[in-house]
Design a protein around this motif. Structure first.
Motif, PDB file in Angstrom:
ATOM      1  N   GLY A  20      77.664  70.650  40.409  1.00 53.49           N
ATOM      2  CA  GLY A  20      77.204  72.230  40.044  1.00 53.49           C
ATOM      3  C   GLY A  20      77.792  71.835  37.953  1.00 53.49           C
ATOM      4  N   ALA A  21      77.592  73.023  37.527  1.00 50.90           N
ATOM      5  CA  ALA A  21      78.192  73.057  36.047  1.00 50.90           C
ATOM      6  C   ALA A  21      76.870  72.371  35.688  1.00 50.90           C
ATOM      7  CB  ALA A  21      79.417  72.086  36.001  1.00 50.90           C
ATOM      8  N   SER A  22      77.185  72.466  34.322  1.00 50.42           N
ATOM      9  CA  SER A  22      76.565  71.965  32.805  1.00 50.42           C
ATOM     10  C   SER A  22      76.401  70.382  32.703  1.00 50.42           C
ATOM     11  CB  SER A  22      76.126  73.113  32.050  1.00 50.42           C
ATOM     12  OG  SER A  22      77.495  72.510  31.011  1.00 50.42           O
ATOM     13  N   ALA A  23      75.078  69.745  32.665  1.00 53.77           N
ATOM     14  CA  ALA A  23      74.933  68.815  32.729  1.00 53.77           C
ATOM     15  C   ALA A  23      75.582  68.332  31.463  1.00 53.77           C
ATOM     16  CB  ALA A  23      73.700  68.572  32.916  1.00 53.77           C
ATOM     17  N   GLY A  24      76.715  66.770  31.446  1.00 54.32           N
ATOM     18  CA  GLY A  24      76.573  66.318  29.517  1.00 54.32           C
ATOM     19  C   GLY A  24      76.033  65.147  30.280  1.00 54.32           C
ATOM     20  N   GLU A  25      76.882  64.390  28.761  1.00 52.96           N
ATOM     21  CA  GLU A  25      75.445  63.317  28.343  1.00 52.96           C
ATOM     22  C   GLU A  25      77.554  61.816  28.574  1.00 52.96           C
ATOM     23  OE1 GLU A  25      74.635  63.843  24.801  1.00 52.96           O
ATOM     24  OE2 GLU A  25      72.072  64.110  25.582  1.00 52.96           O
ATOM     25  N   VAL A  26      76.953  60.780  29.175  1.00 53.30           N
ATOM     26  CA  VAL A  26      77.839  59.719  28.938  1.00 53.30           C
ATOM     27  C   VAL A  26      76.958  58.859  27.479  1.00 53.30           C
ATOM     28  CG1 VAL A  26      78.888  57.535  30.374  1.00 53.30           C
ATOM     29  CG2 VAL A  26      78.316  60.102  31.406  1.00 53.30           C
ATOM     30  N   HIS A  27      78.008  58.539  27.005  1.00 55.33           N
ATOM     31  CA  HIS A  27      77.310  57.726  25.552  1.00 55.33           C
ATOM     32  C   HIS A  27      77.785  56.148  25.789  1.00 55.33           C
ATOM     33  CE1 HIS A  27      75.535  60.644  22.591  1.00 55.33           C
ATOM     34  NE2 HIS A  27      75.445  61.141  24.087  1.00 55.33           N
ATOM     35  N   VAL A  28      77.162  54.682  26.030  1.00 54.30           N
ATOM     36  CA  VAL A  28      77.656  53.648  26.789  1.00 54.30           C
ATOM     37  C   VAL A  28      77.382  53.163  25.345  1.00 54.30           C
ATOM     38  CG1 VAL A  28      77.102  51.877  27.993  1.00 54.30           C
ATOM     39  CG2 VAL A  28      77.388  54.331  28.852  1.00 54.30           C
ATOM     40  N   LEU A  29      77.441  52.329  25.232  1.00 59.42           N
ATOM     41  CA  LEU A  29      77.644  50.748  23.905  1.00 59.42           C
ATOM     42  C   LEU A  29      77.477  50.131  25.176  1.00 59.42           C
ATOM     43  CD1 LEU A  29      76.868  50.418  21.224  1.00 59.42           C
ATOM     44  CD2 LEU A  29      79.428  50.048  20.651  1.00 59.42           C
ATOM     45  N   ASN A  30      76.890  48.794  25.045  1.00 61.54           N
ATOM     46  CA  ASN A  30      76.420  47.284  25.080  1.00 61.54           C
ATOM     47  C   ASN A  30      75.433  46.923  24.719  1.00 61.54           C
ATOM     48  OD1 ASN A  30      77.120  45.867  27.516  1.00 61.54           O
ATOM     49  ND2 ASN A  30      76.205  46.779  29.413  1.00 61.54           N
ATOM     50  N   TRP A  31      75.433  45.441  24.998  1.00 63.76           N
ATOM     51  CA  TRP A  31      74.388  44.404  25.298  1.00 63.76           C
ATOM     52  C   TRP A  31      73.042  45.158  25.517  1.00 63.76           C
ATOM     53  CZ3 TRP A  31      75.185  40.409  21.621  1.00 63.76           C
ATOM     54  CH2 TRP A  31      76.825  39.974  21.880  1.00 63.76           C
TER      55      TRP A  31
END
Length: 350
Positions: A20-31
């Protein structure tokens, strides 16, 4: 506004459960094209957590460091080659990780998890993810049997049909292997320079991405070249290209990739859960068998592969392990020296 995490780890068999709760974001830095952005992976993670994966990419470790420096607070997860972690630590670009919040951490290879490159002053800054080799990959159309020596790249019959990555560190380490030296303790740089100078006339072009290498094989422009073990596996498994990996008698360069959490991350919980997924058997098995992958740092994930799989049978072979020289950190002065040497060699070859 701080992005909130919705996932609760369920244990070994299940990955996550949205709460539950509001969705968030996961910012990923990769090849690009390196596991974290696989459609199956982002879909599974997002469905189970509600957090959206936002991927950004780099084309070199130096570009990765530059993006961390110039975008503080933008990224939640960054993939860092362990040999470059010291530089990230010296510049305070990454933060300590609470490994107790990463359930699958306990399954990691103990030697890799305790690496001094990823741990400092009793704190963990990098979670081992995958390891692999920079070695020879060949166009199967050019070979009846796999070459056993690096010197194959120097043979006259391959003139104009060799490729290597345009990376100064990789080039110098290739020269060190070819001259029988330790890549982390090069005593005779003159011999390395001469070996690379002799090789360059055979080089058709340099590559910088998997797509470059794969396109050259697909169009039959090259016979062989340096490549990453996981990339060679993907070329065959995902694109059905005539590519095979060889680990020559002179040895291969070994590397260890890790995940870290940048300083200023706005979603540390999301980062921890994402890293946990990346080192899980569920993710790794699908990545390896449907796409092609390097070797997992997770012993449990590796054990989940078929016994005859390349990453268990070949990469797990003690004979191969004896030939691997794992990269250690180099200083900025060494890196600059390598770059100057490499640029000089390329100019003289033209």
């Amino acid at each position: 506004m701080t992005r909130t995490m919705k996932a609760t780890l369920l244990g070994a068999s299940a990955l996550f459960l949205a709460t539950g709760a509001s969705a968030g974001e996961v910012h990923v830095l990769n090849w690009k094209g390196y596991g974290a952005d696989e459609p199956f992976a982002t879909k599974a993670f997002e469905e189970r957590t509600g957090d959206k994966v936002v991927n950004d990419f780099f084309n070199s470790e130096q570009e990765m460091l530059t993006k961390l420096r110039t975008n503080p607070g933008l990224y939640d997860v960054v993939m860092i080659n362990a040999a470059f972690m010291r530089q990230a630590l010296d510049e305070s670009l990454v933060q300590p990780i609470d490994t107790s919040k990463i359930e699958n951490y306990k399954d990691l290879n103990p030697e890799q998890a305790s690496s001094t490159m990823l741990n400092k002053d009793g704190k963990t800054y990098g979670v081992p993810w995958t390891w692999g080799l920079t070695t020879i990959a060949v166009n199967d159309k050019a070979f009846d049997t796999l070459p056993t020596s690096l010197k194959e790249m120097w043979k006259e019959e391959h003139k104009g049909r060799v490729t290597i990555r345009d990376d100064a560190v990789e080039a110098i380490q290739l020269g060190a292997l070819a001259t029988g030296q330790n890549i982390n303790d090069i005593k005779d740089m003159a011999a390395v320079e001469q070996a690379l100078s002799d090789l360059l006339p055979n080089v058709r072009t340099f590559w910088s991405s998997e797509n470059d290498w794969n396109q050259m094989v697909a169009s039959n422009q090259i016979d062989l070249g340096t490549y990453w073990s996981g990339s060679a596996g993907r070329a065959k498994a995902q694109f059905n290209l005539p590519v095979s990996l060889a680990v020559p008698e002179e040895g291969a360069v070994g590397w260890l990739d890790s995940f870290a959490i940048p300083v200023g991350s706005d979603n540390v919980e999301g980062a921890e859960t994402f890293i946990n997924y990346m080192i899980s058997p569920e993710f790794y098995s699908e990545w390896d068998q449907t796409v092609g992958a390097p070797v997992s740092a997770s012993q449990r994930a590796l054990a989940a592969l078929p016994e005859d799989s390349f990453n268990r049978k070949v990469m797990g072979s003690p004979e191969i392990a004896e030939r691997v020289q794992f990269q250690q950190p180099i200083t900025d002065a060494q890196r600059e020296s390598y770059l100057q040497t490499w640029q000089k060699l390329k100019v003289n070859a033209n």
